[in-house]
Scaffold this motif. Structure first.
Motif: not given
Length: 253
Positions: A10, A14, A18, A61, A129-130
């Motif tokens: 990860y 922002n 995301h 991203a 992104t998670t």
């Protein structure tokens, strides 16, 4: 799943990617991989467009190319398997730099490399992104069987617990002057593995009893349930829908 849980893949940010709900990203990634796998291997240009789509998502991203490429090293074993296919496959052969290679093997190697790399890249982007906790909540939101979600949750969390326990045991051995240098030390390492198993089992029993005493009855409470708007679903669908258009063109040409 109430507490935060970070993982090495990860990368905090922002970006719009995301900010998407986790179940939207999970569904989009799964659909993209299905489309990629369904694309005919002869449509080489289509895989180039898929790579551009992945690159575009990474740019939105704000995931650096180096970060993404480093995580792609996980597919090295599959690359080694693909490299061997032209040499061991049967059928029509063609000379490449004086080396006879199987035509079907070359196509098979290309198929594995192209589709495997794109699938891994999409998965790495999803993980980058998670947050891990959000991924589990996303799986729950997508109506995955609750028992499977709980097993995945405990497996991930307990993996960190066991790793930390093993690190403490390693520090304890080194503080007493032990350092494994050969086969004669395998007995000590075997005893360490046995002790780690016993400690892990005992801790699991204590954790389960603590959960039961706090009202656990086979299901985990959902503390924050994130719903997705139509706009967020539409934004997440851009990647798989565009890939689907490319796939359909690849089948018609």
């Amino acid at each position: 799943m109430g507490a935060g849980h970070a993982h090495r893949l990860y990368r905090p940010g922002n970006s719009p990617v995301h900010a998407l709900p986790p179940h939207c990203k999970l569904a989009a990634t799964f659909a993209f991989v299905v489309v990629v796998v369904s694309t005919p291997r002869e449509a080489v240009w289509a895989f180039g467009l898929y790579a551009l789509l992945i690159g575009g998502v990474a740019a939105v991203a704000r995931i650096p190319a180096g970060f993404l490429l480093k995580r792609l090293l996980i597919e090295v074993p599959f690359v080694a398997f693909a490299v061997l296919m032209p040499f061991v496959a049967e059928g029509e052969r063609v000379d490449v730099l004086g080396v006879p290679l199987s035509v079907s093997g070359l196509w098979g190697a290309w198929n594995v490399l192209a589709k495997g790399t794109l699938g891994v890249a999409a998965s790495v982007l999803l993980a980058s992104t998670t947050e891990l906790r959000a991924l589990l909540l996303g799986l729950q939101r997508l109506k995955l069987p609750p028992l499977l979600v709980q097993i995945a949750t405990f497996m991930i969390r307990y993996g960190d617990v066991i790793t930390d326990e093993l690190r403490r045991m390693s520090i304890a051995r080194r503080s007493r002057g032990f350092e494994a240098r050969g086969i004669r030390h395998w007995g000590v390492l075997a005893k360490t593995a046995g002790a780690l198993f016993i400690r892990s089992y005992e801790r699991g029993e204590r954790v389960y009893l603590a959960m039961v005493s706090r009202g656990y009855a086979g299901s985990m409470p959902v503390i924050d349930d994130v719903a997705a708007t139509r706009g967020q679903w539409a934004y997440a669908a851009v990647l798989p829908v565009t890939a689907l258009a490319v796939c359909l063109i690849g089948w018609t040409l």
